[in-house]
Design an enzyme around this catalytic site. Structure first.
Site, PDB file in Angstrom:
ATOM      1  N   HIS A  33      29.264  14.285  48.372  1.00 25.04           N
ATOM      2  CA  HIS A  33      30.323  15.278  48.155  1.00 25.04           C
ATOM      3  C   HIS A  33      29.871  16.509  47.385  1.00 25.04           C
ATOM      4  CE1 HIS A  33      30.502  13.570  44.100  1.00 25.04           C
ATOM      5  NE2 HIS A  33      31.054  14.707  43.761  1.00 25.04           N
TER       6      HIS A  33
HETATM    7  C1  UD1 Z   1      35.088  17.378  42.145  1.00 28.33           C
HETATM    8  C2  UD1 Z   1      34.276  17.740  40.904  1.00 28.33           C
HETATM    9  C3  UD1 Z   1      33.042  16.882  40.802  1.00 28.33           C
HETATM   10  C4  UD1 Z   1      33.392  15.404  40.917  1.00 28.33           C
HETATM   11  C5  UD1 Z   1      34.177  15.182  42.220  1.00 28.33           C
HETATM   12  C6  UD1 Z   1      34.580  13.751  42.410  1.00 28.33           C
HETATM   13  C7  UD1 Z   1      34.443  20.105  40.200  1.00 28.33           C
HETATM   14  C8  UD1 Z   1      33.737  21.403  40.163  1.00 28.33           C
HETATM   15  N1  UD1 Z   1      33.839  19.143  40.932  1.00 28.33           N
HETATM   16  O1  UD1 Z   1      34.356  17.760  43.293  1.00 28.33           O
HETATM   17  O2  UD1 Z   1      32.423  17.112  39.550  1.00 28.33           O
HETATM   18  O3  UD1 Z   1      32.205  14.633  40.941  1.00 28.33           O
HETATM   19  O4  UD1 Z   1      35.353  15.994  42.175  1.00 28.33           O
HETATM   20  O5  UD1 Z   1      35.154  13.528  43.669  1.00 28.33           O
HETATM   21  O6  UD1 Z   1      35.487  19.970  39.587  1.00 28.33           O
HETATM   22  N2  UD1 Z   1      40.217  18.036  48.817  1.00 28.33           N
HETATM   23  C9  UD1 Z   1      41.108  17.434  49.684  1.00 28.33           C
HETATM   24  N3  UD1 Z   1      41.826  16.375  49.212  1.00 28.33           N
HETATM   25  C10 UD1 Z   1      41.698  15.915  47.946  1.00 28.33           C
HETATM   26  C11 UD1 Z   1      40.767  16.515  47.103  1.00 28.33           C
HETATM   27  C12 UD1 Z   1      40.022  17.579  47.552  1.00 28.33           C
HETATM   28  O7  UD1 Z   1      41.264  17.831  50.832  1.00 28.33           O
HETATM   29  O8  UD1 Z   1      42.381  14.946  47.573  1.00 28.33           O
HETATM   30  C13 UD1 Z   1      39.441  19.201  49.254  1.00 28.33           C
HETATM   31  C14 UD1 Z   1      39.683  20.434  48.392  1.00 28.33           C
HETATM   32  O9  UD1 Z   1      40.795  21.155  48.811  1.00 28.33           O
HETATM   33  C15 UD1 Z   1      38.376  21.184  48.562  1.00 28.33           C
HETATM   34  C16 UD1 Z   1      37.374  20.062  48.694  1.00 28.33           C
HETATM   35  O10 UD1 Z   1      38.067  18.908  49.102  1.00 28.33           O
HETATM   36  O11 UD1 Z   1      38.390  21.949  49.736  1.00 28.33           O
HETATM   37  C17 UD1 Z   1      36.600  19.832  47.417  1.00 28.33           C
HETATM   38  O12 UD1 Z   1      37.449  19.445  46.338  1.00 28.33           O
HETATM   39  P1  UD1 Z   1      37.197  19.960  44.857  1.00 28.33           P
HETATM   40  O13 UD1 Z   1      38.298  19.467  44.007  1.00 28.33           O
HETATM   41  O14 UD1 Z   1      36.879  21.404  44.874  1.00 28.33           O
HETATM   42  O15 UD1 Z   1      35.840  19.328  44.380  1.00 28.33           O
HETATM   43  P2  UD1 Z   1      35.099  17.983  44.684  1.00 28.33           P
HETATM   44  O16 UD1 Z   1      34.073  18.227  45.692  1.00 28.33           O
HETATM   45  O17 UD1 Z   1      36.045  16.856  44.947  1.00 28.33           O
END
Ligand code: UD1
Length: 361
Positions: A206
């Site tokens: 991820h």
């Molecule tokens: C985040 C944390 C990371 C942690 C990880 C655990 C930051 C910078 N990064 O990364 O340190 O290790 O979480 O999982 O805070 N999304 C969905 N559904 C969800 C959650 C996210 O569709 O339930 C999508 C978001 O809209 C985004 C992408 O997934 O487009 C990434 O999510 P984001 O919260 O930015 O960071 P993670 O990659 O999950």
């Protein structure tokens, strides 16, 4: 003493259960939970509240998505409002996400002392958003709860007041012990997925540096595809990765891999307990692999959990290429168990954290 705890992303819900349960056992503390909504899908968020019996948050926002600045900025505004309303004695934050930094910064500016659980971790790679979040959070915190001696040394080098640093072990170990010790029964996921016990790999992916770079993502998925000729590879797909695979038209690479939706904590712990190998870019999973004594390949250039590399349980590929990842996987499979030590404490980190806060609060 009132503690306001900020959570927002999957690993924080898991860590929070150890401390929330320990707070519930004490009569000198109460906890108010705030969920920023950084993770919002049922299988990235609600499943953990259900499975782990985490208390429902008093404050629940919808502050996920958008750029880093947008997300962090919106979180700051709402967290500040909640902090003013609750006037807690302490604001407690976990790990290294945008929610961690927003919670710590909002509290510090209101002169509410911050407790940072998982302090002192460093990848020394400032291109990672998590590294920025860690460094900044540590430097505005009143209590820095380090999971390892390495983390303590990192903080010392940065000039942090040693009196505020407490080496307590890793709260993830507290939670993992529930399955390892049999307090919580294993789930049926291994049978449901018809996996051979002791003969499959678990993979997760991820990190932004892997998902958002098409060459790296393709290299990792190709390596996992080749590994799956040797043993089944189960890949619970993070939403970020699912989106990237689609956007970069790499779905074909998932054909050989057992890609599934994200799973709950106890399903993951059960999968790890019978796995032969872990391939991951997650910080948490590297340690959980070790707690279950499964060798691990970490598909990154560096790791914050250097003890596991030194102990021989974890390997970093020489580069993020198909060949190097496969070579690291082969080496991990060929090697015997790594060293046996307890770099992450005794599984009582939550109690030590609350004792330290109560003693100096
Ligand atoms: C985040 C944390 C990371 C942690 C990880 C655990 C930051 C910078 N990064 O990364 O340190 O290790 O979480 O999982 O805070 N999304 C969905 N559904 C969800 C959650 C996210 O569709 O339930 C999508 C978001 O809209 C985004 C992408 O997934 O487009 C990434 O999510 P984001 O919260 O930015 O960071 P993670 O990659 O999950």
């Amino acid at each position: 003493m009132k503690v306001l705890t900020v959570v927002g992303a999957r690993p924080q819900f898991i860590k929070a259960i150890a401390i929330s349960a320990a707070v519930a056992r004490r009569d000198d503390m109460e906890e108010v939970l705030l969920h920023t909504g950084q993770h919002y899908d049922d299988n990235m968020s609600e499943v953990f509240f259900r499975d782990l019996k985490l208390p429902q948050p008093k404050y629940r926002f919808n502050l996920g998505g958008g750029s880093h600045a947008e997300m962090t900025g919106r979180q700051l505004i709402e967290i500040e409002r909640a902090l003013k309303e609750e006037a807690p004695d302490i604001c407690l934050v976990y790990g290294d996400t945008n929610s961690t930094l927003a919670g710590a910064l909002a509290a510090a500016k209101l002169h509410i002392p911050v407790a940072h659980v998982e302090a002192g971790l460093r990848s020394f790679n400032r291109r990672m958003p998590e590294e920025i979040n860690r460094v900044l959070t540590d430097h505005v915190s009143r209590w820095l709860f380090a999971p390892t001696q390495t983390a303590v040394e990192n903080l010392k080098r940065e000039g942090v007041d040693p009196a505020s640093v407490h080496c307590v072990g890793d709260v993830m170990y507290d939670v993992s012990r529930l399955i390892i010790d049999g307090t919580v029964s294993r789930t049926v996921i291994v049978d449901d997925l018809a996996l051979p016990r002791g003969g499959y790999a678990v993979a997760t992916l991820h990190r932004q540096e892997n998902t958002d770079d098409p060459q790296r993502l393709e290299a990792i998925l190709t390596a996992l595809g080749e590994l799956s000729r040797r043993m089944p590879v189960v890949l619970p797909l993070h939403p970020r990765t699912a989106k990237a695979v689609e956007a970069q038209r790499l779905s074909g690479h998932l054909a050989a891999i057992r890609a599934i939706d994200p799973i709950g904590f106890f399903d993951m712990a059960t999968l790890l307990a019978d796995a032969r190998l872990v391939v991951t870019d997650s910080g948490g999973l590297q340690k959980e692999a070790y707690f279950h004594r499964v060798p691990c390949v970490t598909v990154r250039e560096e790791t914050e959990w250097v003890e596991l590399v030194e102990m021989g349980w974890n390997r970093l590929p020489e580069s993020i290429s198909r060949q190097a990842i496969l070579a690291a996987a082969e080496a991990a499979l060929a090697s015997g168990p790594g060293a046996d030590a307890s770099p992450y404490g005794d599984g009582n980190a939550a109690e030590l954290i609350l004792d330290a806060i109560a003693a100096t609060g």
